[in-house]
Enzyme design. Structure first.
Site, PDB file in Angstrom:
ATOM      1  CB  SER A  10      -0.980  -0.024   1.183  1.00 25.93           C
ATOM      2  OG  SER A  10      -1.455   1.251   1.536  1.00 25.93           O
ATOM      3  CE1 TYR A  42      -4.070  -2.755   5.588  1.00 25.13           C
ATOM      4  CE2 TYR A  42      -3.539  -0.460   5.244  1.00 25.13           C
ATOM      5  CZ  TYR A  42      -3.628  -1.840   4.655  1.00 25.13           C
ATOM      6  OH  TYR A  42      -3.581  -2.073   3.561  1.00 25.13           O
ATOM      7  CE  LYS A  84      -1.587  -4.792   3.638  1.00 23.97           C
ATOM      8  NZ  LYS A  84      -1.821  -6.012   2.822  1.00 23.97           N
TER       9      LYS A  84
HETATM   10  P1  NAD Z   1     -10.995  -7.042   0.839  1.00 21.93           P
HETATM   11  O1  NAD Z   1     -11.211  -6.713   2.661  1.00 21.93           O
HETATM   12  O2  NAD Z   1     -12.174  -6.749   0.213  1.00 21.93           O
HETATM   13  O3  NAD Z   1     -10.401  -8.293   0.678  1.00 21.93           O
HETATM   14  C1  NAD Z   1      -9.314  -9.172   1.584  1.00 21.93           C
HETATM   15  C2  NAD Z   1      -9.989 -10.561   1.445  1.00 21.93           C
HETATM   16  O4  NAD Z   1      -8.988 -11.421   2.274  1.00 21.93           O
HETATM   17  C3  NAD Z   1     -11.214 -10.441   2.014  1.00 21.93           C
HETATM   18  O5  NAD Z   1     -12.163 -11.304   1.048  1.00 21.93           O
HETATM   19  C4  NAD Z   1     -11.072 -11.413   3.257  1.00 21.93           C
HETATM   20  O6  NAD Z   1     -12.243 -12.165   3.769  1.00 21.93           O
HETATM   21  C5  NAD Z   1      -9.757 -11.992   3.030  1.00 21.93           C
HETATM   22  N1  NAD Z   1      -9.012 -12.443   4.354  1.00 21.93           N
HETATM   23  C6  NAD Z   1      -8.670 -11.534   5.524  1.00 21.93           C
HETATM   24  N2  NAD Z   1      -7.853 -12.208   6.157  1.00 21.93           N
HETATM   25  C7  NAD Z   1      -7.789 -13.420   6.110  1.00 21.93           C
HETATM   26  C8  NAD Z   1      -7.317 -14.658   6.329  1.00 21.93           C
HETATM   27  N3  NAD Z   1      -6.484 -14.519   7.505  1.00 21.93           N
HETATM   28  N4  NAD Z   1      -7.172 -15.799   5.405  1.00 21.93           N
HETATM   29  C9  NAD Z   1      -7.924 -16.010   4.404  1.00 21.93           C
HETATM   30  N5  NAD Z   1      -8.619 -14.822   3.963  1.00 21.93           N
HETATM   31  C10 NAD Z   1      -8.511 -13.550   4.525  1.00 21.93           C
HETATM   32  O7  NAD Z   1      -9.858  -5.882   0.762  1.00 21.93           O
HETATM   33  P2  NAD Z   1      -9.207  -5.385  -0.682  1.00 21.93           P
HETATM   34  O8  NAD Z   1      -9.584  -3.783  -0.634  1.00 21.93           O
HETATM   35  O9  NAD Z   1      -9.829  -6.200  -1.603  1.00 21.93           O
HETATM   36  O10 NAD Z   1      -7.835  -5.366  -0.140  1.00 21.93           O
HETATM   37  C11 NAD Z   1      -6.911  -6.246  -0.632  1.00 21.93           C
HETATM   38  C12 NAD Z   1      -5.695  -6.226  -0.283  1.00 21.93           C
HETATM   39  O11 NAD Z   1      -5.172  -5.125  -0.744  1.00 21.93           O
HETATM   40  C13 NAD Z   1      -5.507  -6.157   1.276  1.00 21.93           C
HETATM   41  O12 NAD Z   1      -4.204  -7.046   1.615  1.00 21.93           O
HETATM   42  C14 NAD Z   1      -5.430  -4.854   1.310  1.00 21.93           C
HETATM   43  O13 NAD Z   1      -4.911  -4.452   2.690  1.00 21.93           O
HETATM   44  C15 NAD Z   1      -4.692  -4.229   0.354  1.00 21.93           C
HETATM   45  N6  NAD Z   1      -4.868  -2.952   0.197  1.00 21.93           N
HETATM   46  C16 NAD Z   1      -6.113  -2.398  -0.246  1.00 21.93           C
HETATM   47  C17 NAD Z   1      -6.208  -0.983  -0.386  1.00 21.93           C
HETATM   48  C18 NAD Z   1      -7.511  -0.462  -0.537  1.00 21.93           C
HETATM   49  O14 NAD Z   1      -7.930   0.506  -0.484  1.00 21.93           O
HETATM   50  N7  NAD Z   1      -8.611  -1.250  -1.011  1.00 21.93           N
HETATM   51  C19 NAD Z   1      -5.314  -0.337  -0.606  1.00 21.93           C
HETATM   52  C20 NAD Z   1      -3.974  -0.729  -0.303  1.00 21.93           C
HETATM   53  C21 NAD Z   1      -3.548  -1.991  -0.225  1.00 21.93           C
HETATM   54  C1  WQD Z   2      -9.283   9.826   1.128  1.00 20.84           C
HETATM   55  C2  WQD Z   2      -9.408  11.235   1.343  1.00 20.84           C
HETATM   56  C3  WQD Z   2     -10.048  11.857   3.542  1.00 20.84           C
HETATM   57  C4  WQD Z   2     -13.491   9.657   3.983  1.00 20.84           C
HETATM   58  C5  WQD Z   2      -6.724   4.595   3.112  1.00 20.84           C
HETATM   59  C6  WQD Z   2      -5.744   3.947   3.953  1.00 20.84           C
HETATM   60  C7  WQD Z   2      -4.884   3.636   2.852  1.00 20.84           C
HETATM   61  C8  WQD Z   2      -5.186   2.753   1.799  1.00 20.84           C
HETATM   62  C9  WQD Z   2      -6.307   3.446   1.221  1.00 20.84           C
HETATM   63  C10 WQD Z   2      -5.267   0.287   2.356  1.00 20.84           C
HETATM   64  C11 WQD Z   2      -8.539  11.739   2.803  1.00 20.84           C
HETATM   65  C12 WQD Z   2     -10.940  12.066   2.892  1.00 20.84           C
HETATM   66  C13 WQD Z   2     -12.477  10.156   3.589  1.00 20.84           C
HETATM   67  C14 WQD Z   2     -14.751  10.546   4.398  1.00 20.84           C
HETATM   68  C15 WQD Z   2     -13.339  12.424   3.760  1.00 20.84           C
HETATM   69  N1  WQD Z   2      -5.751   1.476   2.270  1.00 20.84           N
HETATM   70  N2  WQD Z   2     -12.078  11.466   3.410  1.00 20.84           N
HETATM   71  N3  WQD Z   2     -14.332  12.123   4.167  1.00 20.84           N
HETATM   72  O1  WQD Z   2      -6.767   7.666   3.812  1.00 20.84           O
HETATM   73  O2  WQD Z   2      -5.898   8.061   1.740  1.00 20.84           O
HETATM   74  O3  WQD Z   2      -6.240   5.871   2.581  1.00 20.84           O
HETATM   75  O4  WQD Z   2      -7.158   3.719   2.060  1.00 20.84           O
HETATM   76  O5  WQD Z   2      -3.973   0.038   2.259  1.00 20.84           O
HETATM   77  O6  WQD Z   2      -3.870   2.713   4.000  1.00 20.84           O
HETATM   78  O7  WQD Z   2      -5.224   4.652   4.888  1.00 20.84           O
HETATM   79  O8  WQD Z   2      -8.318   6.913   1.856  1.00 20.84           O
HETATM   80  O9  WQD Z   2     -10.666   6.982   1.082  1.00 20.84           O
HETATM   81  O10 WQD Z   2     -10.108   6.948   3.825  1.00 20.84           O
HETATM   82  O11 WQD Z   2      -9.525   8.835   2.077  1.00 20.84           O
HETATM   83  O12 WQD Z   2     -13.193  13.599   3.539  1.00 20.84           O
HETATM   84  O13 WQD Z   2     -15.610   9.980   4.644  1.00 20.84           O
HETATM   85  O14 WQD Z   2     -10.744  11.379   1.563  1.00 20.84           O
HETATM   86  O15 WQD Z   2      -9.570  12.699   4.683  1.00 20.84           O
HETATM   87  O16 WQD Z   2      -8.262  12.986   2.253  1.00 20.84           O
HETATM   88  P1  WQD Z   2      -6.977   7.323   2.428  1.00 20.84           P
HETATM   89  P2  WQD Z   2      -9.719   7.511   2.221  1.00 20.84           P
END
Ligand code: NAD
Ligand code: WQD
Length: 345
Positions: free
Chosen positions: A126, A150, A154
């Protein structure tokens, strides 16, 4: 023969979209997910969209025995490892859960991979590992730091992968650092389905638009940005999915054809363009015609002003770049939200 890929967390938001892209690119897949934050219905819909049933195993990445059964039954080229918990606020309240699930779970997965000599991995990292960036756009050499469990989970996994690559050159490890994934499959059949009130901006906007939530609170309008609201690099989830296929294709080329080691190779997946919160809200209304009432409130603790990627490394090494516009991100989010006001339920 098609290369077979284990997709942990493949029932989730990004995983489900990536399963479609993998299938279309000719990969065979097995999804392994404990469904802790997802639904079996997502797998059913992916199967329907690709026209063939997906092989699905319900299991936990912390369960070595269950993982071994999957590795016994299949010969994998590699693993795409999405499985993890991702709510920043929850991670502050439950750090042990996050370190156990995200860090211990990944160690268990890596141990089983080593036992079966499967050493090709694409990992969901991330942009959060960059903390509050000193320079923009952020490239992969930028210093890393995190302020919440979190993010630490990562970053810790990244450190583990780096150490592993140093210890044994036969590991090929690509952490993909996602910026802000949004959007949904253009069919409107699969998308992001938060369990509770959304923490992230785009699902909050779409739930306001569909009438489930009253109004959006915009966290801060006094940042040093174009209009005072936070700036992020929003990337369409189908572009992100294509980035995983590009990373796997790269691994195949390096490992099978060039026979060279990849080691630890972090790559950003972003568009390279920043969009402010207010710009996203306005784009959503312009694209969908749906009003999104909002109010400005205080900054959210831990937020940064601006974050957007340098996407050059992905372009040069993987031949990948994001194609879809902010308008397409909004249109596809809205199609999913309006067709499924209650998500998969
Ligand atoms: P998500 O929660 O929709 O998907 C994650 C999946 O992993 C889910 O289906 C959950 O059931 C499964 N899971 C969690 N723990 C598990 C375990 N112990 N064993 C087996 N399955 C497990 O999230 P997403 O948005 O699809 O994110 C996928 C990955 O990308 C995550 O690792 C997340 O941290 C990372 N990521 C997400 C974002 C974002 O904003 N969505 C941003 C950066 C990184
Ligand atoms: C985006 C912008 C908020 C909600 C997070 C995690 C990051 C990654 C992606 C997993 C910011 C603003 C948000 C609301 C708002 N996830 N906001 N009102 O914070 O960039 O990243 O998700 O890895 O680790 O920290 O994403 O969508 O929460 O926020 O004004 O109700 O929207 O302040 O500027 P962020 P976000």
């Amino acid at each position: 023969m098609k290369s077979k890929i284990l997709v942990t967390g493949g029932a989730g938001y990004i995983g489900s979209h990536t399963c479609i892209a993998l299938h279309q690119a000719g990969y065979a897949i097995v999804v392994y997910d404990n469904l802790s934050n997802s639904s079996r219905e997502a797998i059913n819909r992916v199967s329907h969209l690709i026209g063939t049933p997906i092989e699905f195993v319900k299991g936990d990445i912390r369960d070595a025995k269950a993982l071994r059964q999957v590795f016994d039954a299949h010969q994998f080229f590699g693993v795409i490892h999405f499985a993890g918990l991702k709510a920043v606020g929850e991670s502050v309240a439950k750090p042990l859960l996050y370190y156990n699930n995200n860090v211990s779970g990944t160690i268990t997965l890596l141990e089983v991979m080593a036992e079966y000599d499967v050493k090709n991995l694409v990992f969901s990292s991330s942009a959060t590992v960059y903390g509050d960036p000193e320079t923009l756009p952020i490239d992969e050499t930028a210093p890393r730091s995190c302020t919440n469990p979190y993010g630490q989970s990562k970053l810790t996994v990244e450190h583990i992968l780096e150490d592993l690559a140093v210890s044994d050159a036969s590991w090929n490890l690509i952490p993909l650092r996602y910026f802000n994934p949004v959007g949904a499959h253009p069919s409107g059949q699969i998308g992001e389905d938060p369990n509770d009130i959304p923490n992230n901006l785009m699902p909050y906007i779409s739930q306001v638009a569909v009438g489930k939530l009253e109004k959006l609170s915009i966290f801060g309008n006094d940042y040093p940005t174009v209009d005072g609201t936070g700036v992020r690099d929003f990337i369409h989830v189908t572009d992100l999915a294509a980035g995983h296929v590009a990373a796997l294709n790269y691994l195949q080329q390096q490992v099978k054809v060039e026979q060279s080691a990849v080691g630890f190779l972090p790559i950003n997946l972003g568009t390279g363009t920043g969009t402010s919160v207010l710009e996203l809200v306005n784009a959503f209304t312009d694209t969908t015609g749906q009003p999104v009432p909002y109010q400005f409130v205080a900054r959210r603790a831990g937020d940064i002003a601006s974050c957007y990627a340098s996407a050059d490394k992905a372009k040069v090494l993987l031949g990948w770049q994001a194609k879809l516009s902010v308008a397409e991100m909004c249109a596809d989010t809205w199609r999913w939200q309006s067709m499924n006001p209650n998500g998969y339920k």
